[in-house]
Design a protein around this motif. Structure first.
Motif, PDB file in Angstrom:
ATOM      1  N   ALA A 324      -4.764  -3.254  15.174  1.00 22.41           N
ATOM      2  CA  ALA A 324      -4.178  -2.744  16.420  1.00 22.41           C
ATOM      3  C   ALA A 324      -2.845  -2.068  16.163  1.00 22.41           C
ATOM      4  CB  ALA A 324      -4.016  -3.891  17.411  1.00 22.41           C
ATOM      5  N   ALA A 325      -2.040  -2.621  15.282  1.00 21.00           N
ATOM      6  CA  ALA A 325      -0.737  -2.012  14.999  1.00 21.00           C
ATOM      7  C   ALA A 325      -0.895  -0.654  14.329  1.00 21.00           C
ATOM      8  CB  ALA A 325       0.074  -2.944  14.107  1.00 21.00           C
ATOM      9  N   ALA A 326      -1.830  -0.555  13.384  1.00 16.44           N
ATOM     10  CA  ALA A 326      -2.033   0.720  12.688  1.00 16.44           C
ATOM     11  C   ALA A 326      -2.546   1.787  13.649  1.00 16.44           C
ATOM     12  CB  ALA A 326      -3.008   0.532  11.532  1.00 16.44           C
ATOM     13  N   LEU A 327      -3.517   1.411  14.478  1.00 19.65           N
ATOM     14  CA  LEU A 327      -4.042   2.386  15.440  1.00 19.65           C
ATOM     15  C   LEU A 327      -3.003   2.731  16.495  1.00 19.65           C
ATOM     16  CD1 LEU A 327      -7.642   0.930  15.936  1.00 19.65           C
ATOM     17  CD2 LEU A 327      -6.988   2.932  14.594  1.00 19.65           C
ATOM     18  N   GLY A 328      -2.174   1.782  16.888  1.00 22.10           N
ATOM     19  CA  GLY A 328      -1.136   2.052  17.881  1.00 22.10           C
ATOM     20  C   GLY A 328      -0.074   3.006  17.383  1.00 22.10           C
ATOM     21  N   LEU A 329       0.149   3.044  16.068  1.00 23.31           N
ATOM     22  CA  LEU A 329       1.132   3.975  15.496  1.00 23.31           C
ATOM     23  C   LEU A 329       0.535   5.339  15.202  1.00 23.31           C
ATOM     24  CD1 LEU A 329       3.002   1.545  13.066  1.00 23.31           C
ATOM     25  CD2 LEU A 329       3.842   2.493  15.218  1.00 23.31           C
ATOM     26  N   GLY A 330      -0.719   5.538  15.582  1.00 21.97           N
ATOM     27  CA  GLY A 330      -1.327   6.857  15.439  1.00 21.97           C
ATOM     28  C   GLY A 330      -2.183   7.044  14.211  1.00 21.97           C
ATOM     29  N   ALA A 331      -2.452   5.988  13.442  1.00 21.98           N
ATOM     30  CA  ALA A 331      -3.294   6.122  12.255  1.00 21.98           C
ATOM     31  C   ALA A 331      -4.754   6.278  12.662  1.00 21.98           C
ATOM     32  CB  ALA A 331      -3.141   4.895  11.356  1.00 21.98           C
ATOM     33  N   SER A 332      -5.480   7.048  11.885  1.00 21.75           N
ATOM     34  CA  SER A 332      -6.916   7.168  12.121  1.00 21.75           C
ATOM     35  C   SER A 332      -7.615   5.913  11.592  1.00 21.75           C
ATOM     36  CB  SER A 332      -7.474   8.400  11.402  1.00 21.75           C
ATOM     37  OG  SER A 332      -7.357   8.254  10.001  1.00 21.75           O
ATOM     38  N   ARG A 333      -8.900   5.785  11.887  1.00 19.76           N
ATOM     39  CA  ARG A 333      -9.626   4.606  11.411  1.00 19.76           C
ATOM     40  C   ARG A 333      -9.697   4.597   9.883  1.00 19.76           C
ATOM     41  NH1 ARG A 333     -12.299   1.617  15.133  1.00 19.76           N
ATOM     42  NH2 ARG A 333     -13.658   0.769  13.509  1.00 19.76           N
ATOM     43  N   MET A 334      -9.843   5.769   9.270  1.00 20.92           N
ATOM     44  CA  MET A 334      -9.856   5.840   7.810  1.00 20.92           C
ATOM     45  C   MET A 334      -8.511   5.414   7.237  1.00 20.92           C
ATOM     46  SD  MET A 334     -12.835   6.890   6.562  1.00 20.92           S
ATOM     47  CE  MET A 334     -12.452   7.701   5.038  1.00 20.92           C
ATOM     48  N   GLN A 335      -7.426   5.896   7.826  1.00 22.89           N
ATOM     49  CA  GLN A 335      -6.095   5.504   7.360  1.00 22.89           C
ATOM     50  C   GLN A 335      -5.853   4.017   7.570  1.00 22.89           C
ATOM     51  OE1 GLN A 335      -3.846   8.292   9.728  1.00 22.89           O
ATOM     52  NE2 GLN A 335      -3.516   9.664   7.976  1.00 22.89           N
ATOM     53  N   MET A 336      -6.316   3.497   8.708  1.00 22.98           N
ATOM     54  CA  MET A 336      -6.156   2.069   8.969  1.00 22.98           C
ATOM     55  C   MET A 336      -6.856   1.243   7.891  1.00 22.98           C
ATOM     56  SD  MET A 336      -7.866  -0.165  12.035  1.00 22.98           S
ATOM     57  CE  MET A 336      -9.477   0.098  11.270  1.00 22.98           C
ATOM     58  N   VAL A 337      -8.077   1.641   7.522  1.00 21.33           N
ATOM     59  CA  VAL A 337      -8.851   0.863   6.565  1.00 21.33           C
ATOM     60  C   VAL A 337      -8.265   0.962   5.163  1.00 21.33           C
ATOM     61  CG1 VAL A 337     -11.089   0.686   5.412  1.00 21.33           C
ATOM     62  CG2 VAL A 337     -10.988   0.965   7.895  1.00 21.33           C
ATOM     63  N   PHE A 338      -8.018   2.182   4.687  1.00 23.25           N
ATOM     64  CA  PHE A 338      -7.635   2.375   3.294  1.00 23.25           C
ATOM     65  C   PHE A 338      -6.146   2.168   3.045  1.00 23.25           C
ATOM     66  CE2 PHE A 338     -11.678   4.624   3.551  1.00 23.25           C
ATOM     67  CZ  PHE A 338     -12.313   4.155   2.411  1.00 23.25           C
ATOM     68  N   HIS A 339      -5.306   2.294   4.064  1.00 21.91           N
ATOM     69  CA  HIS A 339      -3.868   2.110   3.872  1.00 21.91           C
ATOM     70  C   HIS A 339      -3.404   0.700   4.226  1.00 21.91           C
ATOM     71  CE1 HIS A 339      -3.078   6.742   4.290  1.00 21.91           C
ATOM     72  NE2 HIS A 339      -3.866   6.418   3.264  1.00 21.91           N
ATOM     73  N   HIS A 340      -4.136  -0.012   5.054  1.00 20.51           N
ATOM     74  CA  HIS A 340      -3.668  -1.313   5.530  1.00 20.51           C
ATOM     75  C   HIS A 340      -4.676  -2.429   5.283  1.00 20.51           C
ATOM     76  CE1 HIS A 340      -0.326   0.698   7.586  1.00 20.51           C
ATOM     77  NE2 HIS A 340      -1.218   1.614   7.970  1.00 20.51           N
ATOM     78  N   ILE A 341      -5.922  -2.267   5.744  1.00 19.62           N
ATOM     79  CA  ILE A 341      -6.895  -3.355   5.670  1.00 19.62           C
ATOM     80  C   ILE A 341      -7.333  -3.622   4.231  1.00 19.62           C
ATOM     81  CG2 ILE A 341      -9.104  -4.225   6.515  1.00 19.62           C
ATOM     82  CD1 ILE A 341      -6.940  -3.870   8.650  1.00 19.62           C
ATOM     83  N   LEU A 342      -7.716  -2.572   3.525  1.00 16.90           N
ATOM     84  CA  LEU A 342      -8.238  -2.737   2.168  1.00 16.90           C
ATOM     85  C   LEU A 342      -7.201  -3.336   1.212  1.00 16.90           C
ATOM     86  CD1 LEU A 342     -10.862  -2.320   0.653  1.00 16.90           C
ATOM     87  CD2 LEU A 342     -10.088  -0.051  -0.009  1.00 16.90           C
ATOM     88  N   PRO A 343      -5.934  -2.888   1.206  1.00 16.40           N
ATOM     89  CA  PRO A 343      -4.963  -3.542   0.313  1.00 16.40           C
ATOM     90  C   PRO A 343      -4.774  -5.024   0.608  1.00 16.40           C
ATOM     91  CG  PRO A 343      -4.129  -1.426   1.050  1.00 16.40           C
ATOM     92  CD  PRO A 343      -5.353  -1.695   1.860  1.00 16.40           C
ATOM     93  N   LEU A 344      -4.812  -5.398   1.889  1.00 16.52           N
ATOM     94  CA  LEU A 344      -4.638  -6.804   2.234  1.00 16.52           C
ATOM     95  C   LEU A 344      -5.859  -7.636   1.860  1.00 16.52           C
ATOM     96  CD1 LEU A 344      -2.929  -6.438   5.737  1.00 16.52           C
ATOM     97  CD2 LEU A 344      -1.854  -7.076   3.575  1.00 16.52           C
ATOM     98  N   ALA A 345      -7.022  -7.014   1.843  1.00 16.46           N
ATOM     99  CA  ALA A 345      -8.257  -7.728   1.484  1.00 16.46           C
ATOM    100  C   ALA A 345      -8.561  -7.664  -0.011  1.00 16.46           C
ATOM    101  CB  ALA A 345      -9.435  -7.146   2.264  1.00 16.46           C
ATOM    102  N   ALA A 346      -7.754  -6.948  -0.780  1.00 14.73           N
ATOM    103  CA  ALA A 346      -8.034  -6.750  -2.207  1.00 14.73           C
ATOM    104  C   ALA A 346      -8.160  -8.055  -2.992  1.00 14.73           C
ATOM    105  CB  ALA A 346      -6.963  -5.848  -2.824  1.00 14.73           C
ATOM    106  N   PRO A 347      -7.289  -9.071  -2.772  1.00 21.24           N
ATOM    107  CA  PRO A 347      -7.460 -10.321  -3.539  1.00 21.24           C
ATOM    108  C   PRO A 347      -8.828 -10.964  -3.340  1.00 21.24           C
ATOM    109  CG  PRO A 347      -5.308 -10.274  -2.493  1.00 21.24           C
ATOM    110  CD  PRO A 347      -6.073  -9.115  -1.944  1.00 21.24           C
TER     111      PRO A 347
END
Length: 438
Positions: A324-347
């Motif tokens: 929600a925070a990423a989308l609220g700041l104007g990120a696209s779904r691709m940016q949300m996934v690859f810039h925020h979700i994927l790095p946090l899920a990497a471990p």
């Protein structure tokens, strides 16, 4: 009018019954803990027995008996006609075991005319001396006519006797090592020329019909090629499929069917994937049998469900507030996934990948069906060359009749267990090091 009391239980009885119920629950809890500790203890005992059995049988495989002999590269044996200048095959076809035999006869002080003693001497040294001495001569023909100290491997039976694995107290007719050979062995040991050395051949030699020259070199390289193929294919495909299913796919019957089938594939026996690989990759596509590329593709199919399930769990563990925070700041779904979700899920993704690779490394059944049980003595240069794998090599040694192959088999199991433990420990360390608690 008399008041009627509906509480017919004496006042002192209620707390007594509550105490009885509480004590019963405590006793039940203690029994459950005892049962759990007993189950864990039984499992640990059986695990300890298994590991102790493997270590006791296999630790000697890391040591090999050899004899240091002054080898005289006699020209009369290697090139009696003096034709090596015009015919290079002379150096290849020479009777090199005769050189080792002559050196051993001289070292033991045996009469060369004693045919019975010489006949018993033939089973003392390994037949690998032929290749070993030939390689020395071919690498440097100037060695002909000189004498050099060379470490020659003992035969498998002599090696077992030297390590104390053969009961020398039984009758001579019931063992493979004669009393004369035992006497020679003790003489060479007393002279300091016969000793155990670290068995580097266990890691460098290929397949061989002789136990003393058998090793896991081909199997290690084949396993490395297959794990590289699994990592290069299963990780990107599995992560991409997980991202689509978790972040982009609509929730409908079709995606539900896909999820159910992925979960079912994770529970399918590995031999089924071997049948699939045999039908598709070998029979239909015509890929070479007993090649690392086919084994890697089969293990990729087997590992994909594990990586997909672990990756989806890691993606789902990221809090919705991050999205929600990423989308609220104007990120696209691709940016949300690859810039925020994927790095946090990497471990979590990395942990699932390592566990999947560890499972693939220990698989045997699917590799047997695609022909990786072949006898391969030469190192594979590419994934398309014939090869084998560590678990398959263990399987082949387990079917051999020679006693020394059991020693090799147990040593290979120890090495495979070390690899698997290292991979699982790495997964645990990485998970604890990088995981985030929300």
């Amino acid at each position: 009018m008399t008041d009627v009391s509906f509480d017919t239980m004496p006042a002192a009885a209620a707390p007594v019954r509550r105490d009885i119920g509480l004590k019963a629950r405590y006793r039940a809890e203690r029994r459950f803990r005892i049962y759990g500790l007993m189950a864990i203890s039984v499992g640990l005992v059986f695990l300890a027995i298994m590991l102790a059995s493997i270590v006791l049988k296999g630790h000697t495989a890391f040591w090999q008996t050899s004899v240091t002999l002054p080898i005289t590269f006699d020209e009369k044996v290697i090139d009696p006609q003096g034709e090596r200048a015009t015919d290079a095959n002379v150096l290849i076809k020479a009777n090199y075991p005769k050189l080792a035999e002559n050196a051993l006869i001289a070292k033991l002080g045996i009469d060369p005319q004693d045919k019975a003693a010489v006949r018993k001497l033939k089973g003392f040294l390994s037949e690998s001396s032929r290749v070993q001495l030939r390689n020395i001569v071919i690498a440097d023909p100037a060695v002909i006519g000189t004498t050099r100290d060379v470490d020659i491997l003992a035969s498998a039976n002599i090696d077992s006797a030297f390590k104390g694995q053969i009961d020398l107290g039984v009758d001579e007719a019931r063992r493979k090592v004669s009393d004369q050979q035992v006497s020679w062995m003790n003489q060479l040991k007393a002279d300091g020329v016969m000793a155990e050395h670290f068995n580097t051949g266990l890691f460098t030699f290929g397949a061989s019909s002789r136990p003393e020259t058998s090793g896991m070199g081909v199997a290690i390289i084949g396993s490395f090629f297959m794990m590289a193929i699994v990592l290069l294919l299963a990780l990107p495909i599995g992560v991409a499929a997980s991202i689509y299913l978790e972040e982009f796919a609509r929730k409908n019957r079709f995606t539900d069917l896909i999820e159910v089938n992925i979960n079912n594939l994770a529970a399918v026996p590995s031999i089924v994937f071997g049948l699939l690989g045999l039908a598709v990759f070998v029979n239909f596509l015509g890929m070479p049998r007993s090649a690392s590329i086919v084994g890697g593709l089969v293990l990729t199919l087997m590992t994909l469900p594990t990586i997909i399930i672990a990756t989806r769990a890691a993606l789902a563990a990221v809090p919705p507030s991050i999205r929600a925070a990423a989308l609220g700041l104007g990120a696209s779904r691709m940016q949300m996934v690859f810039h925020h979700i994927l790095p946090l899920a990497a471990p979590g993704i990395l942990t699932g990948t390592i566990i999947g690779l560890a499972r693939a490394l220990g698989e045997t059944a699917p590799l047997l069906l695609i022909g990786m049980v072949a006898f391969v003595a030469d190192y594979p240069a590419t994934p398309f060359d014939p090869a084998t794998a560590l678990p398959v090599q263990i399987y082949m040694w387990a079917n051999e009749a020679e006693r020394a192959f059991v020693e090799r088999m147990s040593g290979a199991i120890i090495i495979l267990l070390v690899f698997l433990m290292a991979m699982n420990i790495t997964a645990i360390v990485l998970r604890r090091r990088f995981e985030r608690r929300w």
